[in-house]
Design a protein around this motif. Structure first.
Motif, PDB file in Angstrom:
ATOM      1  N   TRP A  27       3.169   1.755   1.636  1.00 26.60           N
ATOM      2  CA  TRP A  27       2.989   0.452   1.475  1.00 26.60           C
ATOM      3  C   TRP A  27       1.903  -0.140   2.282  1.00 26.60           C
ATOM      4  O   TRP A  27       1.525  -1.318   1.971  1.00 26.60           O
ATOM      5  CB  TRP A  27       4.423  -0.393   1.598  1.00 26.60           C
ATOM      6  N   ASP A  55       6.317  -7.467  -0.351  1.00 22.82           N
ATOM      7  CA  ASP A  55       5.580  -7.674   0.854  1.00 22.82           C
ATOM      8  C   ASP A  55       4.336  -8.325   0.385  1.00 22.82           C
ATOM      9  O   ASP A  55       3.472  -7.849  -0.747  1.00 22.82           O
ATOM     10  CB  ASP A  55       5.295  -6.338   1.750  1.00 22.82           C
ATOM     11  N   ALA A  91       7.919  -6.975   6.820  1.00 26.14           N
ATOM     12  CA  ALA A  91       8.036  -6.238   5.748  1.00 26.14           C
ATOM     13  C   ALA A  91       9.585  -6.627   4.921  1.00 26.14           C
ATOM     14  O   ALA A  91      10.515  -7.023   6.046  1.00 26.14           O
ATOM     15  CB  ALA A  91       8.128  -4.754   6.002  1.00 26.14           C
ATOM     16  N   ARG A 130       9.965  -3.169  -1.102  1.00 25.57           N
ATOM     17  CA  ARG A 130       8.630  -3.468  -0.360  1.00 25.57           C
ATOM     18  C   ARG A 130       7.338  -4.117  -1.160  1.00 25.57           C
ATOM     19  O   ARG A 130       6.522  -4.540  -0.700  1.00 25.57           O
ATOM     20  CB  ARG A 130       8.210  -2.103   0.242  1.00 25.57           C
TER      21      ARG A 130
END
Length: 307
Positions: free
Chosen positions: A145, A203, A169, A200
């Protein structure tokens, strides 16, 4: 002499150095051994000015705010807490393998919505922050990520050196500020906690404001909502919030006496390695890899601070 060659070969092999136990890779320390060897300087107390107590009928949830990542949102949340905005509201959503979320269930009705008091109704998005000036303990493994991941200001975090950006995160226990469509549509009145597999993909799309350090079990066991996205369809399904209090406003005797392991020390790096390569007797094949959201940040009970 030919018949003797096999015997000579066996004797020759026997004389060669073997892979003795001393030549095997050293057995790494377990997480418990790392904790047992930790020093007082490896631990920190929570800042009572940035620690919230979410008081439920089932008990207390301790939240550490992250002003290093979302200073405007944290300041607004503190204003809301001091104005008792959250007291008497409810947890209105429990989405399986995702989040629980709380706030004003009547927020969409101007006639019934709870007034914000001195808090701001609108804030700029704080999805990222400059990487420069942020102490960052980087994990050794790649992440799908972000270019780099690790820990910063006690939070699981990521950064992009080329872009010069860092962000918190979405791991289990992360607290975020819910928003609508526009990026600047969050102000801290609607908060959520990740209770499932680390999402994620959120994010850099939502402002993260902190993380739960104690009491996650009080949130993860809440009944799943029966409506779309896990929202409760009936008022009686919601979980009432007695209050959200700032730790600094709570008498010392009523505060949680806990310490959190610092994430910027060699001891924490040793703890990460103990989880990357599990050499407990049960493990046959150490992974040699760890995901950011699988790194635990230990919490321990301590004695009250002395003046």
């Amino acid at each position: 002499m030919a018949p003797m060659r096999p015997l000579l070969l066996v004797l020759a092999l026997a004389s060669l150095p073997c892979a003795a136990a001393d030549d095997a890779p050293p057995k790494g320390r377990t997480m418990q051994e790392v904790l047992d060897a930790s020093q007082p300087s490896d631990w920190r107390r929570l800042d009572p000015e940035h620690t919230l107590y979410l008081e439920l009928d089932s008990g207390r949830v301790v939240i550490e705010l992250a002003p290093a990542f979302a200073p405007r949102h944290v300041a607004n949340i503190l204003t809301l807490v001091r104005g008792k905005y959250y007291d008497g509201l409810s947890i209105n959503r429990s989405h399986d393998n995702f989040v629980v979320q709380w706030g004003d269930a009547e927020a969409e009705d101007p006639k019934k919505a709870r007034p914000l008091g001195e808090a701001a109704a609108k804030l700029p998005a704080e999805f990222t922050r400059p990487a420069q000036g942020l102490a960052f303990t980087r994990l050794p493994d790649v992440d799908g990520w972000a270019p780099q991941v690790g820990f910063a200001a006690g939070m699981p975090a990521a950064r992009d050196p080329e872009a010069g950006l860092a962000w918190a995160a979405h791991c289990y226990g992360t607290v975020g500020a819910g928003r609508g469509g526009p990026p600047d549509s969050s102000n801290g009145t609607e908060l959520y906690v990740v209770t499932g597999q680390s999402p994620r993909q959120l994010d850099r799309n939502i402002t993260t404001v902190g993380r739960v350090v104690q009491g996650m079990e009080r949130l993860s066991v809440l009944p799943r909502g029966t409506g779309p996205l896990g929202f409760y369809e009936k008022p009686e399904q919601r979980t009432p919030i007695r209050a959200i209090r700032l730790a600094a406003s709570v008498p010392e005797a009523e505060r949680e006496q806990i310490e959190v392991m610092r994430t910027d020390t060699p001891t924490f790096e040793a703890l990460v390695e103990s989880r990357r390569n599990r050499r407990d007797d049960w493990y046959l094949h150490p992974a040699g890899h760890i995901d950011l959201c699988n790194v635990p940040v230990p919490v321990r009970a301590t004695t009250p601070a002395k003046d």
